[in-house]
Design a protein around this motif. Structure first.
Motif, short mmCIF file in Angstrom:
data_model
loop_
_atom_site.label_atom_id
_atom_site.label_comp_id
_atom_site.label_asym_id
_atom_site.label_seq_id
_atom_site.Cartn_x
_atom_site.Cartn_y
_atom_site.Cartn_z
N LEU A 1 -20.70 -6.27 -41.12
CA LEU A 1 -19.75 -5.25 -41.59
C LEU A 1 -20.37 -4.38 -42.68
CD1 LEU A 1 -16.49 -7.41 -41.69
CD2 LEU A 1 -17.00 -5.57 -40.08
N GLN A 2 -21.13 -4.99 -43.58
CA GLN A 2 -21.79 -4.22 -44.65
C GLN A 2 -22.82 -3.25 -44.07
OE1 GLN A 2 -23.30 -7.43 -46.97
NE2 GLN A 2 -21.30 -7.95 -47.84
N LYS A 3 -23.57 -3.69 -43.07
CA LYS A 3 -24.55 -2.80 -42.45
C LYS A 3 -23.87 -1.60 -41.81
CE LYS A 3 -27.00 -5.06 -39.53
NZ LYS A 3 -28.08 -5.34 -38.55
N ARG A 4 -22.73 -1.84 -41.15
CA ARG A 4 -22.04 -0.73 -40.50
C ARG A 4 -21.43 0.22 -41.54
NH1 ARG A 4 -20.89 0.00 -35.33
NH2 ARG A 4 -21.39 -2.17 -34.84
N VAL A 5 -20.95 -0.32 -42.66
CA VAL A 5 -20.43 0.55 -43.73
C VAL A 5 -21.53 1.49 -44.22
CG1 VAL A 5 -19.67 0.55 -46.14
CG2 VAL A 5 -18.57 -0.96 -44.49
N THR A 6 -22.70 0.94 -44.50
CA THR A 6 -23.81 1.76 -44.99
C THR A 6 -24.19 2.84 -43.97
OG1 THR A 6 -24.66 -0.14 -46.23
CG2 THR A 6 -26.19 1.67 -45.80
N LYS A 7 -24.23 2.46 -42.72
CA LYS A 7 -24.59 3.41 -41.65
C LYS A 7 -23.55 4.52 -41.52
CE LYS A 7 -24.95 3.51 -36.59
NZ LYS A 7 -24.82 2.69 -35.36
N LEU A 8 -22.25 4.16 -41.56
CA LEU A 8 -21.20 5.14 -41.39
C LEU A 8 -21.12 6.09 -42.58
CD1 LEU A 8 -18.44 2.82 -39.87
CD2 LEU A 8 -19.56 4.73 -38.71
N GLU A 9 -21.32 5.57 -43.78
CA GLU A 9 -21.26 6.44 -44.97
C GLU A 9 -22.35 7.49 -44.93
OE1 GLU A 9 -19.17 3.59 -48.34
OE2 GLU A 9 -21.35 3.56 -48.12
N LYS A 10 -23.50 7.14 -44.41
CA LYS A 10 -24.57 8.14 -44.27
C LYS A 10 -24.23 9.13 -43.16
CE LYS A 10 -28.29 5.16 -45.95
NZ LYS A 10 -29.57 4.46 -45.60
#
Length: 856
Positions: free
Chosen positions: A581-590
């Motif tokens: 979930l943390q990896k997807r948050v970082t990806k989506l914010e970018k």
């Protein structure tokens, strides 16, 4: 052992959840399909497989003991199914349950007038020749259920129980022993045995096969969603028998021939002049021959001189009425089959089989008593053996709710839901990829179950809000039809994804996440899948509006970001899902270009790569003789025994032989580290110390005997949400550095009595434990304990081999030892993930032989 020659695929319940984690190349994870066996780990009694991973049915194949006439057919050898413990067995202490333990139990029986199993249990007094451990366990379950939950049975079923009580001891004993065997199978009477316990076997059999009258039932037969019809023979009629007679029931050649042992079948096949490589082929050939034979003279039987036989011999009547030949031939075939069936039964003797309707009724009794759809022979005996074992148990309140099933209808619906679930699992887990027809069948089942599921969700939420206290509903919900329906809905969402019906799948995942009562362990996976759909598919599936395609995609990516944030804030989502979930948050914010200052920073929980170290030592290689061939048997070294345990020399113990883990442990000790080769023993022991009060806090229905080492729900995902406030309070205490005081308190109260607590090993020295919790950072120890609280059953194994601590550095670390024959398992990778994410150092310790010594 032939088992070693059979190839086995890894079990599904060990597969990782979520996305794969990148690993160093040296561990051969990304390209590990080299045929090597997974790393060995010690199995303890409290290891448990995921109960959601395997289909469950009311007819449990594991609930059996070997037949007295068990045969060894080499041609038909199959790998045994690994049994797993029920909730009750997992909660009881490890006790001897073998034949010697049963004999020891029955050896101290004495005469006593008490007729109830419960009285004999409490008084430890026995009527010689009139009680056995199996009978006492069976009747204890029956008496307990009828005393507390008789409202679950109708008039006809209560009459069956009354007839049961009127059976003689020997008839009851025979029934119970057959109940523990292959209950759906026929048992040859002349090989049953039990002569030391049953003086008149024939009378006992006749008593079980006697036809008994029943009153009519006032309960209505209900239809359950998703079930086509009730299984045949499972409902009581106007009369019943406890056991079937082979003369009445075995009427086909196919059924009769399948009862033959291999040696007997070979004799019949030889007379019939048919051949086959194994039992299956011999049976097919024998049946085919029976259909094709003009007569059965080869078994001493003559073809009957019937009108059909005369017509088929060339008479004018037979020639002029060709249209009548077919039914005449069918009659001849049936006559031949009947003769052949009788021939087999005359050779083997009569059989006995437990009748389906009363059998299913007693299975229902055990479901209610054990609160489980699975139970084994050990389930029946362990509770009694635990009582007579000289152990000390924690003090807790024993409570057994009598309203686990509000009515007989709810119990029957739960049974039906289990059967429906089994149908779904059978389609998805059958060999090969499920067909489109199979997927459609699952969706048809889902459409029938879905409306009922939504109704039950509302009812359960209403009870949770107004009736339940102290987490009472947590464990009970596992025996609700809604629990099973939720799992079916989860499977349907998977099918919708496979069929690319992403909009319906997204709606279903939204509903699954909206409820917080069922299958909490799956919430992380639901969040992950929902966010993936929102990121990649939903923009193209929603109705077009005034926004441009790019704006609509950005809108759905923002929704996906909110979904991930909700998942990270959901206290029921397991830590193992946080990384993805943390990896997807970082990806989506970018992707949606959120300002850097507003982006989430997960650097404090970033997954650290395991540190790789190399330890050199002296390995011992023992010469193994070659298999004898052409008269030669010279010794030959076999250095490539893949999967075998290697032997090393321990330099700190006078170069004595040791395992590779002990050799590496000595290496760390030489550097000032203290440690154990515990493979999870330290973690389980620390959890037992730190969560002792939480484990035995009052929660209704999870302590049903005074002989438990843990609550019944510990190995389920109901444990965590039922005690979430107590667990979070304890995690805060651990984070604040109070672990040392908690360990001391439990030691002072229970060390002298050596109280039986799941996972707690009193052999660990108190000073070592206090040093460990002093060196273990409070936040990291709290993370480890939270993982254990959320998934105790699934996290019993996979902990790195070595646990190490350094008093001067005030540091702990784990080391996973990897020799040339080892590779990491999925559970080990998950533990490395959790420990590294918590900031604990994890090393992959490569054992390298600087010298190899050959020994004869």
């Amino acid at each position: 052992m032939r088992m070693a020659l059979q190839s086995q695929s890894p079990p599904k319940h060990n597969q990782m959840l979520g996305r794969p984690i990148k690993h160093p190349k040296s561990i051969n994870f990304d390209n590990s399909n080299d045929g090597r066996s997974p790393k060995r780990r010690r199995l303890d009694h409290d290891d448990a497989s995921d109960p959601e991973s395997a289909p469950q049915s009311l007819k449990i194949g594991l609930r059996e003991i070997p037949d007295s006439e068990a045969e060894d057919d080499d041609e038909d050898f199959q790998l045994p199914v690994t049994a797993r413990q029920t909730d009750l067995e997992s909660a009881l202490p490890p006790v001897k349950t073998d034949k010697e333990a049963v004999e020891e139990y029955e050896a101290f029986k004495a005469s006593q007038d008490s007729s109830r199993a419960e009285g004999r249990l409490s008084d430890r007094k026995w009527a010689k020749g009139k009680s056995s451990i199996y009978m006492d366990a069976f009747n204890l379950a029956l008496e307990t259920v009828l005393d507390e939950e008789s409202h679950l049975f109708d008039e006809a079923e209560m009459a069956v129980f009354g007839q049961w009580r009127e059976l003689s001891y020997e008839a009851q004993y025979l029934y119970v022993r057959l109940f523990l065997r292959k209950t759906a199978a026929w048992h040859r009477i002349n090989t049953l045995g039990y002569h030391s316990d049953i003086s008149d076997l024939e009378a006992s059999i006749q008593s079980l096969q006697c036809i008994r009258e029943l009153p009519s039932s006032s309960a209505e037969i209900e239809a359950h969603p998703g079930e086509l019809e009730l299984p045949a023979g499972t409902t009581l009629g106007a009369s019943f028998t406890f056991a079937d007679r082979s003369d009445d029931e075995i009427t086909t050649l196919e059924e009769a021939s399948s009862l033959l042992k291999l040696d007997e079948l070979k004799v019949f096949a030889k007379e019939a002049k048919v051949q086959g490589k194994n039992k299956s082929e011999l049976l097919k050939a024998l049946r085919r021959t029976s259909k094709n034979q003009a007569g059965l003279g080869w078994v001493g039987l003559k073809r009957p001189d019937t009108q059909s036989s005369r017509c088929s011999s060339g008479s004018v009547l037979g020639q002029e009425n060709n249209e009548d030949d077919s039914p005449d031939e069918n009659s001849v075939d049936a006559s031949r089959d009947a003769h052949f069936t009788q021939k087999i039964l005359s050779e083997t003797g009569p059989y006995i089989r437990l009748s389906q309707a009363p059998l299913k009724l007693f299975e229902r009794v055990h479901l209610v008593f054990y609160r489980s759809t699975e139970w084994t022979e050990k389930s029946l005996t362990t509770i009694i053996l635990a009582k007579i074992a000289r152990r000390n148990f924690p003090e807790y309140i024993v409570s057994r709710s009598s309203n686990i099933f509000s009515s007989r209808a709810s119990l029957l619906e739960f049974e039906a839901s289990i059967r429906i679930q089994f149908r779904v699992d059978s389609i998805l887990e059958s060999s090969g990829r499920p067909t489109e027809q199979g997927f459609q069948e699952i969706l048809d089942i889902f459409e029938e179950v879905y409306p009922r599921w939504r109704i039950l969700l509302r009812e359960e939420q209403r009870r949770e809000d107004s009736l339940y206290h102290s987490g009472e509903g947590g464990y009970l919900r596992r025996l609700s039809p809604a629990w099973v329906y939720t799992r079916i809905v989860h499977k349907a969402a998977y099918v919708l994804g496979r069929l690319k019906q992403y909009k319906r799948e997204h709606d279903l995942l939204t509903e699954l996440l909206a409820q917080r009562l069922f299958h909490a362990s799956r919430r992380g996976a639901w969040y992950q899948r929902k966010a993936l759909l929102e990121e990649h598919y939903m923009a193209n599936l929603t109705p077009t509006d005034e926004r441009s395609d790019e704006a609509r995609k950005k809108h759905w990516k923002r929704i996906a970001l909110f979904t991930c944030e909700d998942g990270l804030q959901d206290n029921m989502v397991h830590i193992t899902h946080h990384y993805d979930l943390q990896k997807r948050v970082t990806k989506l914010e970018k992707a949606i270009k959120i300002a850097k200052r507003a982006q989430h920073d997960f650097s404090h929980v970033r997954l650290a790569a395991p540190v790789e170290v190399t330890v050199e030592g002296v390995r011992i290689e023992k010469e193994l003789p070659l298999p004898q061939s052409r008269g030669t048997s010279s010794p030959h070294p076999n250095p490539t025994r893949r999967g075998a345990k290697t032997i090393w020399l321990d330099p700190l113990e006078g170069n004595c032989e040791c395992s590779v883990e002990d050799m590496c442990l000595s290496h760390y000790r030489s550097q000032g580290w203290k440690g154990y080769h515990s493979e999870g023993g330290i973690i389980r022991t620390l959890f037992a110390y730190l969560f002792f009060d939480v484990l035995f806090t009052y929660v209704p229905n999870v302590f049903q005997t005074p002989y438990q080492t843990c609550p019944l729900d510990l190995h389920t995902d109901a444990f965590f949400p039922s005690r979430i406030s107590e667990i979070n309070r304890r995690l805060i205490q651990i984070s604040n550095g109070e672990a040392e005081a908690l360990v001391k308190d439990v030691w002072n109260r229970h060390s002298e009595r050596k109280t039986c607590v799941v996972g707690l090993d009193w052999a660990f020295d108190l000073d070592d434990l206090l040093d460990i919790v002093t060196c273990f950072q409070g936040e990291a120890l709290a993370v480890v304990c939270k993982v254990m609280a959320q998934e105790y059953g699934q996290r019993g194994g996979g902990v790195p081999d070595l646990f190490l601590w350094h008093m001067e550095k005030k540091e702990v670390k784990f080391a996973e030892v990897k020799s040339e024959n080892d590779r990491l398992s999925d559970t080990q990778r998950l533990w490395i993930h959790v420990l590294s994410g918590a900031g604990v150092t994890v090393e992959l310790c490569n054992a390298v032989a600087k010298e190899v010594r050959m020994l004869a």
